[in-house]
Design a protein around this motif. Sequence first.
Motif, PDB file in Angstrom:
ATOM      1  N   VAL A  87       0.842  -1.200   0.000  1.00 27.04           N
ATOM      2  CA  VAL A  87       0.000   0.000   0.000  1.00 27.04           C
ATOM      3  C   VAL A  87       0.873   1.245   0.000  1.00 27.04           C
ATOM      4  O   VAL A  87       1.779   1.393   0.835  1.00 27.04           O
ATOM      5  N   GLN A  88       0.598   2.136  -0.922  1.00 27.45           N
ATOM      6  CA  GLN A  88       1.355   3.385  -1.024  1.00 27.45           C
ATOM      7  C   GLN A  88       0.414   4.541  -1.316  1.00 27.45           C
ATOM      8  O   GLN A  88      -0.500   4.417  -2.128  1.00 27.45           O
ATOM      9  N   LEU A  89       0.639   5.658  -0.628  1.00 20.35           N
ATOM     10  CA  LEU A  89      -0.069   6.907  -0.904  1.00 20.35           C
ATOM     11  C   LEU A  89       0.983   7.973  -1.115  1.00 20.35           C
ATOM     12  O   LEU A  89       1.806   8.224  -0.230  1.00 20.35           O
ATOM     13  N   GLU A  90       0.975   8.606  -2.291  1.00 20.54           N
ATOM     14  CA  GLU A  90       2.021   9.565  -2.641  1.00 20.54           C
ATOM     15  C   GLU A  90       1.431  10.760  -3.366  1.00 20.54           C
ATOM     16  O   GLU A  90       0.324  10.705  -3.919  1.00 20.54           O
ATOM     17  N   VAL A  91       2.173  11.840  -3.358  1.00 22.33           N
ATOM     18  CA  VAL A  91       1.747  13.049  -4.056  1.00 22.33           C
ATOM     19  C   VAL A  91       1.969  12.877  -5.549  1.00 22.33           C
ATOM     20  O   VAL A  91       3.001  12.350  -5.982  1.00 22.33           O
ATOM     21  N   GLY A  92       1.004  13.318  -6.352  1.00 23.71           N
ATOM     22  CA  GLY A  92       1.133  13.252  -7.802  1.00 23.71           C
ATOM     23  C   GLY A  92       0.012  12.477  -8.449  1.00 23.71           C
ATOM     24  O   GLY A  92      -0.793  11.824  -7.770  1.00 23.71           O
ATOM     25  N   LYS A  93      -0.038  12.532  -9.758  1.00 17.45           N
ATOM     26  CA  LYS A  93      -1.096  11.877 -10.526  1.00 17.45           C
ATOM     27  C   LYS A  93      -0.713  10.490 -11.016  1.00 17.45           C
ATOM     28  O   LYS A  93      -1.512   9.837 -11.682  1.00 17.45           O
ATOM     29  N   ASN A  94       0.508  10.051 -10.693  1.00 18.94           N
ATOM     30  CA  ASN A  94       0.969   8.743 -11.162  1.00 18.94           C
ATOM     31  C   ASN A  94       1.505   7.920 -10.010  1.00 18.94           C
ATOM     32  O   ASN A  94       2.070   8.453  -9.046  1.00 18.94           O
ATOM     33  N   ALA A  95       1.331   6.614 -10.104  1.00 16.15           N
ATOM     34  CA  ALA A  95       1.894   5.698  -9.114  1.00 16.15           C
ATOM     35  C   ALA A  95       3.330   5.367  -9.497  1.00 16.15           C
ATOM     36  O   ALA A  95       3.604   5.006 -10.638  1.00 16.15           O
ATOM     37  N   THR A  96       4.227   5.482  -8.551  1.00 19.64           N
ATOM     38  CA  THR A  96       5.614   5.089  -8.766  1.00 19.64           C
ATOM     39  C   THR A  96       5.874   3.772  -8.032  1.00 19.64           C
ATOM     40  O   THR A  96       5.014   3.258  -7.317  1.00 19.64           O
ATOM     41  N   ASP A  97       7.077   3.224  -8.204  1.00 16.36           N
ATOM     42  CA  ASP A  97       7.420   1.968  -7.547  1.00 16.36           C
ATOM     43  C   ASP A  97       7.290   2.106  -6.034  1.00 16.36           C
ATOM     44  O   ASP A  97       7.540   3.184  -5.464  1.00 16.36           O
ATOM     45  N   PHE A  98       6.939   1.005  -5.390  1.00 14.53           N
ATOM     46  CA  PHE A  98       6.759   1.012  -3.944  1.00 14.53           C
ATOM     47  C   PHE A  98       8.053   1.418  -3.244  1.00 14.53           C
ATOM     48  O   PHE A  98       9.145   0.986  -3.621  1.00 14.53           O
ATOM     49  N   GLU A  99       7.919   2.260  -2.232  1.00 10.18           N
ATOM     50  CA  GLU A  99       9.081   2.717  -1.467  1.00 10.18           C
ATOM     51  C   GLU A  99       9.388   1.714  -0.353  1.00 10.18           C
ATOM     52  O   GLU A  99       8.673   1.636   0.644  1.00 10.18           O
ATOM     53  N   TYR A 100      10.456   0.940  -0.542  1.00  8.05           N
ATOM     54  CA  TYR A 100      10.889  -0.004   0.483  1.00  8.05           C
ATOM     55  C   TYR A 100      11.784   0.719   1.482  1.00  8.05           C
ATOM     56  O   TYR A 100      12.740   1.393   1.110  1.00  8.05           O
ATOM     57  N   ARG A 101      11.455   0.581   2.752  1.00 10.84           N
ATOM     58  CA  ARG A 101      12.312   1.092   3.814  1.00 10.84           C
ATOM     59  C   ARG A 101      12.913  -0.092   4.562  1.00 10.84           C
ATOM     60  O   ARG A 101      12.364  -1.186   4.549  1.00 10.84           O
ATOM     61  N   SER A 102      14.033   0.129   5.227  1.00  9.40           N
ATOM     62  CA  SER A 102      14.653  -0.959   5.975  1.00  9.40           C
ATOM     63  C   SER A 102      13.718  -1.413   7.090  1.00  9.40           C
ATOM     64  O   SER A 102      12.857  -0.653   7.560  1.00  9.40           O
ATOM     65  N   TYR A 103      13.901  -2.656   7.533  1.00  6.31           N
ATOM     66  CA  TYR A 103      13.060  -3.185   8.608  1.00  6.31           C
ATOM     67  C   TYR A 103      13.200  -2.330   9.864  1.00  6.31           C
ATOM     68  O   TYR A 103      12.199  -2.019  10.534  1.00  6.31           O
ATOM     69  N   ALA A 104      14.437  -1.921  10.186  1.00  7.43           N
ATOM     70  CA  ALA A 104      14.664  -1.120  11.388  1.00  7.43           C
ATOM     71  C   ALA A 104      13.926   0.217  11.312  1.00  7.43           C
ATOM     72  O   ALA A 104      13.343   0.682  12.292  1.00  7.43           O
ATOM     73  N   GLU A 105      13.943   0.841  10.145  1.00  8.89           N
ATOM     74  CA  GLU A 105      13.268   2.128   9.995  1.00  8.89           C
ATOM     75  C   GLU A 105      11.756   1.965  10.070  1.00  8.89           C
ATOM     76  O   GLU A 105      11.064   2.752  10.724  1.00  8.89           O
ATOM     77  N   GLU A 106      11.236   0.926   9.426  1.00  9.28           N
ATOM     78  CA  GLU A 106       9.787   0.710   9.454  1.00  9.28           C
ATOM     79  C   GLU A 106       9.325   0.386  10.883  1.00  9.28           C
ATOM     80  O   GLU A 106       8.273   0.860  11.332  1.00  9.28           O
ATOM     81  N   LEU A 107      10.121  -0.396  11.604  1.00  7.88           N
ATOM     82  CA  LEU A 107       9.784  -0.721  12.982  1.00  7.88           C
ATOM     83  C   LEU A 107       9.761   0.539  13.838  1.00  7.88           C
ATOM     84  O   LEU A 107       8.842   0.739  14.656  1.00  7.88           O
ATOM     85  N   ALA A 108      10.745   1.408  13.677  1.00  7.14           N
ATOM     86  CA  ALA A 108      10.787   2.650  14.454  1.00  7.14           C
ATOM     87  C   ALA A 108       9.582   3.536  14.149  1.00  7.14           C
ATOM     88  O   ALA A 108       9.030   4.181  15.042  1.00  7.14           O
ATOM     89  N   LEU A 109       9.176   3.584  12.887  1.00 10.55           N
ATOM     90  CA  LEU A 109       7.987   4.358  12.532  1.00 10.55           C
ATOM     91  C   LEU A 109       6.750   3.821  13.244  1.00 10.55           C
ATOM     92  O   LEU A 109       5.911   4.577  13.725  1.00 10.55           O
TER      93      LEU A 109
END
Length: 339
Positions: free
Chosen positions: A256-278
């Motif tokens: 699932v991705q929500l981004e600014v703009g009229k087009n979908a870009t590739d999914f933004e993968y973040r590191s596991y550590a960063e996603e966990l901290a978020l």
Amino acid sequence: MTVRVNKPLFNLREKISELTSKFGLKGTELAKAETAQDARDLVSAGRKNMVINGDMRIFQRNNAGNSANSNSYFLDRWMTRENSEGVLYVTQQSSSSGGPPGFRSWLLAQCDGADTTVDSNNYVRIQQYIEGYNCFMDWGYGNTDYVTASFWVKSNKTGIYCFQIEDGDALPLYCQEYSIDQPDVWQKVVLTIPPPSTGTWRSADSGIGARLTWTLMAGSGHPTTAKVWQTSYGMRTNNQVNFMDNANNNFYLTGVQLEVGKNATDFEYRSYAEELALCQRYYWKTENFLWLYSLDVNHSYVRCNIFHPVEMRIPPTVTGSFSNSGTGSGFQSITRKHT
């Protein structure tokens, strides 16, 4: 002997136009970019995904089970809201195969008890709340940005489903339909939303800036119209399927991705550590750690220091358990959370 070769005349302006057209629309814009930052903005480089745990990897709660007519978090940041006569079971699934390209985890919602006679006030939906600070669009200030939602979905229950984006207090809202055409086949959905004219959104700061909703079932008391900003609440069009009509129905969601703009870009993968901290900004849990405490003079309570792994959004509620293990020390299981 002199040989003369004649070439037909051509229009230089047309030839230049043909050359630039090979770049495509985005390539032409990139060629015109004056700075490196302009180029990064055009291709949506850098942080862009407003959704946390969009690839469903983080599962701190390890909380799988029935939604039980309540608002329950299962996977981190993912809430199931249910008011039905059926039974909805929610969990995380992970596998090196079986997911859409690039994803190894997904949310699974299963109908474990059917509701074929949907009352007007019934509903079943999956939601993520997005903090105002994480709303990257200018909604709430300029209201000029388009946003695009993209996600991978699969279900054996084919038909029309509804997705919508809502302000923090649920109004205004914008609903769009998408269709699951083939049973049990992953498909990517891309939906573009125009800017609203009103709403708090980004200016909510640490409050709820936006709510994303995937409707699985809703009664006639929750009507709305697709592709029009609404000022009265609803969560279904007349085409919405009843996912809860069969106890064998499954619904899968990831990427699932929500981004600014009229087009979908590739999914933004973040590191596991960063996603966990978020995720830990909203919920964290730790178990079986040793801590030292001190007693007050009357031995009526104990004191200890517990350090948060990250700064939380607001002061959280705390739950925990303690088992004594000798004098002055013990094991503590503690959970700190808020929505």
